[in-house]
Design a protein around this motif. Structure first.
Motif, PDB file in Angstrom:
ATOM      1  N   VAL A 273       0.861  -1.183   0.000  1.00 14.60           N
ATOM      2  CA  VAL A 273       0.000   0.000   0.000  1.00 14.60           C
ATOM      3  C   VAL A 273       0.898   1.234   0.000  1.00 14.60           C
ATOM      4  O   VAL A 273       2.033   1.182   0.456  1.00 14.60           O
ATOM      5  CB  VAL A 273      -0.927   0.058   1.244  1.00 14.60           C
ATOM      6  CG1 VAL A 273      -1.837  -1.145   1.304  1.00 14.60           C
ATOM      7  CG2 VAL A 273      -0.137   0.189   2.534  1.00 14.60           C
ATOM      8  N   TRP A 274       0.383   2.293  -0.533  1.00 13.19           N
ATOM      9  CA  TRP A 274       1.100   3.565  -0.522  1.00 13.19           C
ATOM     10  C   TRP A 274       0.138   4.639  -0.029  1.00 13.19           C
ATOM     11  O   TRP A 274      -0.961   4.772  -0.555  1.00 13.19           O
ATOM     12  CB  TRP A 274       1.630   3.909  -1.915  1.00 13.19           C
ATOM     13  CG  TRP A 274       2.598   5.040  -1.878  1.00 13.19           C
ATOM     14  CD1 TRP A 274       2.377   6.320  -2.241  1.00 13.19           C
ATOM     15  CD2 TRP A 274       3.960   4.965  -1.424  1.00 13.19           C
ATOM     16  NE1 TRP A 274       3.511   7.075  -2.034  1.00 13.19           N
ATOM     17  CE2 TRP A 274       4.494   6.271  -1.545  1.00 13.19           C
ATOM     18  CE3 TRP A 274       4.776   3.941  -0.931  1.00 13.19           C
ATOM     19  CZ2 TRP A 274       5.807   6.568  -1.179  1.00 13.19           C
ATOM     20  CZ3 TRP A 274       6.081   4.247  -0.567  1.00 13.19           C
ATOM     21  CH2 TRP A 274       6.590   5.545  -0.700  1.00 13.19           C
ATOM     22  N   GLN A 275       0.565   5.338   1.018  1.00 13.42           N
ATOM     23  CA  GLN A 275      -0.356   6.297   1.625  1.00 13.42           C
ATOM     24  C   GLN A 275      -0.492   7.570   0.785  1.00 13.42           C
ATOM     25  O   GLN A 275       0.494   8.140   0.322  1.00 13.42           O
ATOM     26  CB  GLN A 275       0.129   6.664   3.036  1.00 13.42           C
ATOM     27  CG  GLN A 275      -0.856   7.576   3.744  1.00 13.42           C
ATOM     28  CD  GLN A 275      -0.485   7.841   5.195  1.00 13.42           C
ATOM     29  OE1 GLN A 275       0.567   7.396   5.666  1.00 13.42           O
ATOM     30  NE2 GLN A 275      -1.341   8.549   5.882  1.00 13.42           N
ATOM     31  N   LEU A 276      -1.723   7.984   0.606  1.00 12.08           N
ATOM     32  CA  LEU A 276      -2.032   9.258  -0.059  1.00 12.08           C
ATOM     33  C   LEU A 276      -2.674  10.174   0.986  1.00 12.08           C
ATOM     34  O   LEU A 276      -3.328   9.702   1.914  1.00 12.08           O
ATOM     35  CB  LEU A 276      -3.004   9.025  -1.221  1.00 12.08           C
ATOM     36  CG  LEU A 276      -2.534   8.067  -2.321  1.00 12.08           C
ATOM     37  CD1 LEU A 276      -3.653   7.779  -3.300  1.00 12.08           C
ATOM     38  CD2 LEU A 276      -1.335   8.635  -3.062  1.00 12.08           C
ATOM     39  N   PRO A 277      -2.506  11.482   0.834  1.00  9.72           N
ATOM     40  CA  PRO A 277      -3.018  12.404   1.868  1.00  9.72           C
ATOM     41  C   PRO A 277      -4.521  12.645   1.743  1.00  9.72           C
ATOM     42  O   PRO A 277      -5.076  12.554   0.647  1.00  9.72           O
ATOM     43  CB  PRO A 277      -2.252  13.693   1.576  1.00  9.72           C
ATOM     44  CG  PRO A 277      -1.987  13.659   0.106  1.00  9.72           C
ATOM     45  CD  PRO A 277      -1.806  12.212  -0.258  1.00  9.72           C
ATOM     46  N   LEU A 278      -5.133  12.956   2.874  1.00  9.79           N
ATOM     47  CA  LEU A 278      -6.542  13.379   2.860  1.00  9.79           C
ATOM     48  C   LEU A 278      -6.628  14.786   3.459  1.00  9.79           C
ATOM     49  O   LEU A 278      -7.424  15.043   4.352  1.00  9.79           O
ATOM     50  CB  LEU A 278      -7.403  12.400   3.682  1.00  9.79           C
ATOM     51  CG  LEU A 278      -7.737  11.046   3.057  1.00  9.79           C
ATOM     52  CD1 LEU A 278      -8.737  10.288   3.920  1.00  9.79           C
ATOM     53  CD2 LEU A 278      -8.295  11.207   1.642  1.00  9.79           C
ATOM     54  N   TRP A 279      -5.806  15.677   2.976  1.00 10.69           N
ATOM     55  CA  TRP A 279      -5.796  17.045   3.513  1.00 10.69           C
ATOM     56  C   TRP A 279      -7.123  17.749   3.235  1.00 10.69           C
ATOM     57  O   TRP A 279      -7.767  17.508   2.207  1.00 10.69           O
ATOM     58  CB  TRP A 279      -4.646  17.841   2.882  1.00 10.69           C
ATOM     59  CG  TRP A 279      -3.295  17.305   3.240  1.00 10.69           C
ATOM     60  CD1 TRP A 279      -2.874  16.880   4.461  1.00 10.69           C
ATOM     61  CD2 TRP A 279      -2.185  17.110   2.346  1.00 10.69           C
ATOM     62  NE1 TRP A 279      -1.570  16.443   4.399  1.00 10.69           N
ATOM     63  CE2 TRP A 279      -1.120  16.574   3.119  1.00 10.69           C
ATOM     64  CE3 TRP A 279      -1.967  17.350   0.982  1.00 10.69           C
ATOM     65  CZ2 TRP A 279       0.131  16.269   2.570  1.00 10.69           C
ATOM     66  CZ3 TRP A 279      -0.736  17.044   0.435  1.00 10.69           C
ATOM     67  CH2 TRP A 279       0.309  16.512   1.224  1.00 10.69           C
ATOM     68  N   ASP A 280      -7.462  18.651   4.171  1.00  9.06           N
ATOM     69  CA  ASP A 280      -8.711  19.410   4.047  1.00  9.06           C
ATOM     70  C   ASP A 280      -8.811  20.166   2.718  1.00  9.06           C
ATOM     71  O   ASP A 280      -9.900  20.378   2.197  1.00  9.06           O
ATOM     72  CB  ASP A 280      -8.828  20.442   5.191  1.00  9.06           C
ATOM     73  CG  ASP A 280      -8.951  19.747   6.544  1.00  9.06           C
ATOM     74  OD1 ASP A 280      -9.191  18.522   6.559  1.00  9.06           O
ATOM     75  OD2 ASP A 280      -8.797  20.430   7.575  1.00  9.06           O
ATOM     76  N   ASP A 281      -7.649  20.580   2.213  1.00  6.52           N
ATOM     77  CA  ASP A 281      -7.633  21.352   0.952  1.00  6.52           C
ATOM     78  C   ASP A 281      -8.430  20.675  -0.164  1.00  6.52           C
ATOM     79  O   ASP A 281      -9.002  21.335  -1.018  1.00  6.52           O
ATOM     80  CB  ASP A 281      -6.185  21.518   0.454  1.00  6.52           C
ATOM     81  CG  ASP A 281      -5.243  21.994   1.531  1.00  6.52           C
ATOM     82  OD1 ASP A 281      -4.631  23.052   1.342  1.00  6.52           O
ATOM     83  OD2 ASP A 281      -5.136  21.302   2.576  1.00  6.52           O
ATOM     84  N   TYR A 282      -8.438  19.337  -0.114  1.00  6.96           N
ATOM     85  CA  TYR A 282      -9.102  18.597  -1.195  1.00  6.96           C
ATOM     86  C   TYR A 282     -10.629  18.611  -1.071  1.00  6.96           C
ATOM     87  O   TYR A 282     -11.321  18.180  -1.978  1.00  6.96           O
ATOM     88  CB  TYR A 282      -8.617  17.151  -1.220  1.00  6.96           C
ATOM     89  CG  TYR A 282      -7.172  16.985  -1.641  1.00  6.96           C
ATOM     90  CD1 TYR A 282      -6.799  17.120  -2.976  1.00  6.96           C
ATOM     91  CD2 TYR A 282      -6.185  16.678  -0.705  1.00  6.96           C
ATOM     92  CE1 TYR A 282      -5.470  16.968  -3.362  1.00  6.96           C
ATOM     93  CE2 TYR A 282      -4.857  16.519  -1.076  1.00  6.96           C
ATOM     94  CZ  TYR A 282      -4.509  16.660  -2.405  1.00  6.96           C
ATOM     95  OH  TYR A 282      -3.206  16.502  -2.788  1.00  6.96           O
ATOM     96  N   GLU A 283     -11.130  19.079   0.080  1.00  7.79           N
ATOM     97  CA  GLU A 283     -12.574  18.969   0.334  1.00  7.79           C
ATOM     98  C   GLU A 283     -13.416  19.891  -0.543  1.00  7.79           C
ATOM     99  O   GLU A 283     -14.527  19.544  -0.952  1.00  7.79           O
ATOM    100  CB  GLU A 283     -12.869  19.214   1.819  1.00  7.79           C
ATOM    101  CG  GLU A 283     -12.623  17.961   2.637  1.00  7.79           C
ATOM    102  CD  GLU A 283     -12.645  18.184   4.143  1.00  7.79           C
ATOM    103  OE1 GLU A 283     -13.333  19.107   4.586  1.00  7.79           O
ATOM    104  OE2 GLU A 283     -11.962  17.407   4.849  1.00  7.79           O
ATOM    105  N   GLU A 284     -12.847  21.038  -0.851  1.00 13.75           N
ATOM    106  CA  GLU A 284     -13.577  22.050  -1.602  1.00 13.75           C
ATOM    107  C   GLU A 284     -14.175  21.488  -2.901  1.00 13.75           C
ATOM    108  O   GLU A 284     -15.303  21.810  -3.264  1.00 13.75           O
ATOM    109  CB  GLU A 284     -12.592  23.183  -1.918  1.00 13.75           C
ATOM    110  CG  GLU A 284     -13.245  24.485  -2.277  1.00 13.75           C
ATOM    111  CD  GLU A 284     -12.212  25.537  -2.688  1.00 13.75           C
ATOM    112  OE1 GLU A 284     -11.061  25.486  -2.185  1.00 13.75           O
ATOM    113  OE2 GLU A 284     -12.568  26.375  -3.529  1.00 13.75           O
ATOM    114  N   ALA A 285     -13.406  20.642  -3.555  1.00 12.75           N
ATOM    115  CA  ALA A 285     -13.832  20.127  -4.856  1.00 12.75           C
ATOM    116  C   ALA A 285     -15.101  19.293  -4.779  1.00 12.75           C
ATOM    117  O   ALA A 285     -15.755  19.051  -5.801  1.00 12.75           O
ATOM    118  CB  ALA A 285     -12.698  19.309  -5.468  1.00 12.75           C
ATOM    119  N   LEU A 286     -15.455  18.840  -3.578  1.00  9.96           N
ATOM    120  CA  LEU A 286     -16.638  17.974  -3.451  1.00  9.96           C
ATOM    121  C   LEU A 286     -17.854  18.710  -2.880  1.00  9.96           C
ATOM    122  O   LEU A 286     -18.874  18.097  -2.575  1.00  9.96           O
ATOM    123  CB  LEU A 286     -16.296  16.760  -2.574  1.00  9.96           C
ATOM    124  CG  LEU A 286     -15.350  15.746  -3.209  1.00  9.96           C
ATOM    125  CD1 LEU A 286     -14.880  14.733  -2.171  1.00  9.96           C
ATOM    126  CD2 LEU A 286     -16.017  15.004  -4.352  1.00  9.96           C
TER     127      LEU A 286
END
Ligand code: BES
Ligand code: MN
Ligand code: ZN
Length: 492
Positions: free
Chosen positions: A407-420
């Motif tokens: 597995v390779w960890q990817l970030p779930l930063w808040d910055d990405y929330e806007e797009a949804l």
């Protein structure tokens, strides 16, 4: 498993692993070499066999021992030896012996061999010999099959340790093979209802608790997101709840595993291209892995309460299918605007992850063939992992390294929330087209606020992995070995 002496064993072949070293043969190999009049050392002196990784050589014993053949397999350099190398080597060796027409293989093992080594041999051998030919009607009689693998021990005191390793590895392989079978099964043979029946069979065999929600029950329970996905299909959806360790559930930590079970993903009205659809019978690989793990857990019996949730549905286009722009209400009450009906995995998972809360879990892990974007990011050699609890994530990374189900960890930063953000509902089901795998994770995060959670996007690792000798074309069974290793670390 036997205690004995390779000279008197009735078998078709004695299989020996050889390291690539300059300073002579290992004691066990040396003793075989001696009875055979030095044919192994001769071969190596000539340079015809060096013990290089996956190199195979077959020798004929000419009546000097009971076995007519001795087959050598190269283990490579001893300092590079890993469990993964052993799995690869073992698979390659057994495949070559099967192709030779050999039925019974005997592997003499030295006294210092570890349980991990044995596990890796068994995993490699059995996974490497896996085939799926249920739908073939031709050429079956000509196919060679290896029937029996015997380990030959010299030191009897190691018997129970080694036996335990064999048993454990067999349980893990059986779980993986079940997951592969389910993924390989075409969608016309594996509908959501049939997948649920399979789960029920596994539950019965392993004494797990099993509850299945049919269409009416799903309507009653208000699984609105899942119902939206399934409404375009003639096949009814199913939600499966499997439970191990339920008798004393309140006294134990609860681990919930959630699997995406789209038995066929056409994309719905946001229809996929023909080529994009070709492998979409694999879109239930997360569910298959969860079922494989639950089967193994029923055998392995950890001191835990483990719940397996499977959200099974088809995603089809029709006059009753959900439309882009529709708004649905998920199990927990949050509303979702559907912009792309092909982002259906996150919808069925929204309900399942909402339902997981009812178990007050210590940890929730979901497995899903969620995005094509994860294939673009990581290819076929690692799954994308995202989550809300680093400790849980680190445990999974550890298990991934050990099993080579990476597995390779990817970030779930808040910055990405806007797009949804949605204009009309609490969230929309697609982002802005960038960071697709993360957008999927960000969407799921909204439904997992009540517990530590990790999402594993297996879009790239569930099917048609290349370059491994123990993973055939088709379903890989990815996730079963990973999660069992995780449970082994987590509970005991
Ligand atoms: N099942 C697919 C993801 C997938 C595609 C896995 C190819 C493996 C190989 C999923 O349901 C899907 O279609 N995802 C969309 C999401 C998009 C519409 C936001 C995708 O990845 O294109
Ligand atoms: Mn889809
Ligand atoms: Zn899908």
């Amino acid at each position: 498993m036997k205690v004995g002496d390779f000279q008197t064993e009735e078998t078709d072949v004695i299989a020996l692993g050889i390291y690539e070293v300059d300073n002579g043969l290992a004691p066990l190999v040396e003793s075989v070499d001696k009875v055979l009049g030095g044919i192994i050392s001769n071969l190596m002196q000539l340079g015809d066999f060096k013990g290089k990784l996956k190199q195979v050589a077959t020798l004929y014993t000419n009546g000097r021992i009971y076995s007519p053949r001795v087959s050598l397999i190269g283990y490579g350099k001893v300092e590079k030896l890993s469990q993964e190398n052993i799995r690869q080597v073992s698979a390659k060796h057994m495949q070559s012996l099967r192709d030779l027409g050999v039925k019974r293989v005997t592997i003499p093992i030295s006294d210092d061999i570890s349980g991990f080594h044995i596990e890796a041999i068994v995993e490699g051998a059995k996974l490497g010999l896996y085939t799926f030919d249920q739908h073939k009607t031709e050429g079956l009689g000509e196919k060679e099959e290896l029937e029996e693998l015997t380990f030959l021990l010299v030191d009897e005191s190691r018997m129970s340790v080694i036996e335990q390793s064999i048993r454990l590895a067999t349980t893990i392989v059986d779980g993986t093979a079940l997951a592969r079978d389910l993924v390989n099964q075409p969608a016309n043979y594996l509908t959501p209802a049939i997948l649920a029946e399979k789960a029920q069979l596994v539950a019965k065999e392993k004494k797990l608790k099993c509850e299945i929600f049919d269409l009416a029950r799903l309507q009653e329970e208000k699984f609105g997101a899942m119902l939206g996905v399934s409404q375009g299909s003639l096949e009814e959806p199913r939600f499966v709840i499997l439970e191990y360790g339920f008798e004393e559930a309140d006294k134990k930590d609860t681990l919930v595993l959630v699997g995406k079970g789209i038995t066929f993903d056409s994309g719905g009205l946001s229809l996929k291209s023909s080529s994009g659809m070709e492998t979409m019978k694999d879109d239930m690989a997360g569910a298959a892995a969860v079922l494989g793990v639950m089967q193994a857990i029923g055998e392995f019996k950890p001191d835990l309460h483990v719940v397996g949730l499977i959200a099974a549905s088809e995603n089809m286009p029709s006059g009753t299918a959900q439309r882009p722009g529709d708004v649905v209400t998920s199990y927990g009450g949050k509303t979702i605007e559907i912009l792309n009906t092909d982002a259906e995995g996150r919808l069925v998972l929204a309900d399942a992850l909402g339902y997981a809360k009812n178990f007050e879990p210590k940890a929730v892990i979901d497995l899903a063939t969620l995005t094509g974007a994860v294939v673009t990011s990581l290819g076929r050699y690692a799954a994308g992992a995202m989550g809300t609890n680093q400790e849980l994530m680190d445990q999974l990374i550890l298990a991934a390294e050990k099993t080579h189900e990476r597995v390779w960890q990817l970030p779930l930063w808040d910055d990405y929330e806007e797009a949804l953000e949605s204009e009309v509902a609490d969230i929309k089901n697609t982002g802005d087209g960038t960071a697709g795998a993360i957008a999927g994770g960000i969407f799921l995060k909204k439904f997992t606020e009540d517990y530590p959670w990790v999402h594993i996007d297996i879009g790239g690792t569930a099917f048609d992995i290349k370059g491994s000798s123990y993973i055939s074309k088709g379903g890989s069974g990815y996730g079963v070995r990973l999660l069992i290793q995780f449970v082994r670390n987590w509970c005991c």
